[in-house]
Write an enzyme that holds these catalytic residues in place. Structure first.
Site, PDB file in Angstrom:
ATOM      1  N   CYS A 384      38.848 -26.864  10.563  1.00 18.81           N
ATOM      2  CA  CYS A 384      39.933 -26.675   9.596  1.00 18.81           C
ATOM      3  C   CYS A 384      41.031 -27.727   9.796  1.00 18.81           C
ATOM      4  CB  CYS A 384      40.443 -25.241   9.656  1.00 18.81           C
ATOM      5  SG  CYS A 384      41.102 -24.720   8.069  1.00 18.81           S
ATOM      6  N   HIS A 510      35.831 -22.088   8.824  1.00 21.85           N
ATOM      7  CA  HIS A 510      35.933 -21.563  10.202  1.00 21.85           C
ATOM      8  C   HIS A 510      34.579 -21.017  10.648  1.00 21.85           C
ATOM      9  CE1 HIS A 510      40.279 -21.787  10.918  1.00 21.85           C
ATOM     10  NE2 HIS A 510      40.390 -21.630   9.611  1.00 21.85           N
ATOM     11  N   GLU A 512      33.534 -20.355  13.433  1.00 22.52           N
ATOM     12  CA  GLU A 512      33.616 -19.412  14.565  1.00 22.52           C
ATOM     13  C   GLU A 512      33.549 -17.961  14.094  1.00 22.52           C
ATOM     14  OE1 GLU A 512      36.062 -21.262  13.385  1.00 22.52           O
ATOM     15  OE2 GLU A 512      38.069 -20.494  13.806  1.00 22.52           O
TER      16      GLU A 512
END
Ligand code: GLN
Length: 535
Positions: A384, A510, A512
């Site tokens: 990001c 993102h 993650e």
């Protein structure tokens, strides 16, 4: 409420950060091993309508669900442990309950009634549980009540869940998590705070059916007897949440203690056959296996003192490290400490990751770190803000646009590489206009990222306002900067990578947030795979 779903209400006592979220996730994973379908939700007692406006340095990371809700980090734990994507209804704050109730009142929906905490707020809270269980009809819905029993903020949640149990007695079980206190290492374990916490719960009209006692080692039978005598909870319904080598070993520890017996007995069910939960057992044995490789990763961010601000990133790397038999060490480097004179100290690391973030503070140190990774062929992964800064670094140092910037940091820059693109699918919410949740991305033929994902179209979660400015794409491409992932619907840059570099990949989304214990996100896996070295 449907009569299939069994509700486990999990409260916490004495102090916060007991590991209640991990306990809920582990109960869920364990129940899945017995063939049960499980959902989890969390009530947060604060007045923010969602976690979007909360400082990660204080409250930990803001997790984002696929459908775009900014939530508490525990939702991320639930998703990773249970290998599922939870809907936005799985995180409800007191702020949201009040906000929706007051909006209803302004709309005249209460027909002249006086709006009160009891019954209106409590009713709104229990409706959140009922709606979720009716919509998805899981076998078990675990409800974590955030905060600590005894706090003023918890009272409406306790009252709402008490009423729920009064209405659906055979479907609602209460589980209380409490610590045993050791004043000095090796001294007697004190049960008094635990006893008082159970009393607090009882004075709210709730009798806990099961106690999870947080302690360093397993609670002895003698202590269990004492706890049982002083609280009234049966001996066999008292279990230990002990310190383990890894949080992912907790479901196994609960199962070995036979917590499932207490739960199924409560609901007057036979304990079902343990059918296993996909590859959970393989995963737990992987954790215990000896390591063959090691990797030292530098995370260059703003919150070097609060690892919880990067919980999903840490977890994604950790989960990948189990599969790759890698001894992982992650170091958080505050980008404000980096300058031209000390940047070469980053050569100690096997890889550099620049995570997401907001605001101008300390970005120059991150840009230096990215330049160092690019010029020295050190694996680099930007997320990001990390992707936006990688683009700015390239513009400044390769394309020689010295004033290249994001309009987030310099509104008047002559080269706004990163900027707001009006009308690009943003939802307006209280925190501003963010691109939130799932968006599609098409991967470019011949790119590294296509090799990593092994499919042309992916979907990942977003949380940002600014975008790569498409008018600079041509000039970047001419110099070896590859736009390897594009959102076709809105023509937005999603992934960039560099040719002739060991691993230089940065993404606008993102990744993650999509790692699960059984399927770490492929970018994290590949990033660690190229970074690891034999021991
Ligand atoms: N601040 C940047 C934006 O709003 C990046 C956000 C992030 O890293 N999550 O676009």
């Amino acid at each position: 409420m449907n009569d299939k779903t069994k509700i486990l209400i999990v409260t916490g006592g004495v102090f916060s950060s007991l590991g209640k979220g991990v306990a809920c996730s582990s109960l869920g994973a364990m129940l899945k091993c017995f063939g049960q379908e499980v959902l989890i939700m969390k009530f947060d007692p604060y007045l923010n309508v969602d976690a979007g406006t909360m400082a990660p340095g204080q409250h930990g990371e803001v997790f984002v669900t696929f459908d775009g809700r900014e939530t508490d980090l525990d939702i991320g734990n639930y998703e990773r442990f249970l290998n599922i994507n939870l809907p936005k209804e799985s995180n409800v704050t007191a702020g949201r309950v009040y906000y929706e109730t007051i909006a209803k009142e302004r709309d005249g929906k209460f027909l002249g009634a006086t709006i009160q905490v009891v019954p209106h707020i409590t009713e709104a809270i229990s409706q959140k549980i009922i709606l979720l269980s009716n919509k998805y009809q899981p076998d078990f819905l675990i409800v974590e009540v955030g905060g600590t029993v005894g706090d003023i903020e918890s009272i409406p949640f306790l009252e709402a869940t008490r009423q729920l149990q009064a209405k659906y007695r055979s479907q609602v079980m209460f589980i209380h998590t409490v610590p045993l206190i050791e004043l000095l290492t090796g001294s007697d374990l004190k049960t008094k705070p635990l006893q008082h916490s159970v009393k607090d719960l009882m004075s709210a009209g709730i009798f806990p059916n099961l106690l999870l006692v947080r302690s360093k080692d397993a609670v002895s039978n003698k202590l269990k007897e004492k706890i049982s005598l002083t609280t009234g909870i049966e001996n066999e319904n008292i279990y230990s949440l002990i310190n383990l080598k890894h949080i992912y070993l907790l479901p196994e520890s609960l199962e070995n203690q036979k917590v499932q017996n207490s739960i199924f007995n409560f609901f007057k069910m036979e304990v079902p056959n343990r059918i296993g939960y996909k590859h959970w057992d393989t995963f737990t044995s992987l954790i215990k296996e000896p390591k063959k490789y090691k990797a030292r990763i530098a995370v260059v961010g703003k919150y070097s003192d609060s690892p919880d601000a990067y919980l999903s990133i840490i977890s994604s790397l950790e989960i990948s490290s189990f599969y790759l038999k890698t001894d992982l060490s992650i170091e958080f480097i505050n980008s404000s400490s980096l300058n031209e004179n000390n940047i070469s100290e980053l050569s100690e690391f096997d890889a550099i990751l620049v995570p997401g973030g907001f605001g101008k503070r300390d970005i120059e140190g991150k840009i230096l770190a990215i330049q160092y990774a690019r010029e020295n062929n050190i694996p680099f992964f930007g997320i990001c803000l990390g992707m936006q800064l990688a683009s700015i670094e390239f513009a400044r140092n390769v394309l020689k646009m010295h004033d290249a910037d994001s309009t987030e940091f310099n509104e008047n820059t002559a080269n706004p590489i990163i900027t707001i693109l009006e009308g690009k699918n943003r939802e307006t919410n209280l925190g501003g206009t963010l691109r939130l949740g799932n968006y599609n991305c098409e991967l470019k033929d011949g790119s590294k990222i296509l090799e990593i994902y092994k499919r042309k179209s992916i979907v990942e979660r977003h949380r940002h306002r600014y975008e790569f400015n498409p008018k600079y794409m041509d000039i970047f491409e001419k110099h070896g900067f590859v736009f390897s992932g594009i959102n076709k619907e809105n023509n937005l840059v999603e992934i960039i990578e560099l040719e002739n570099h060991k691993f230089f990949i940065a993404v606008q989304f993102h990744p993650e947030f999509t790692s699960k214990i059984l399927s770490p996100n492929p970018i994290f896996y590949s990033f660690l795979n190229v970074s690891k070295k034999p021991i």
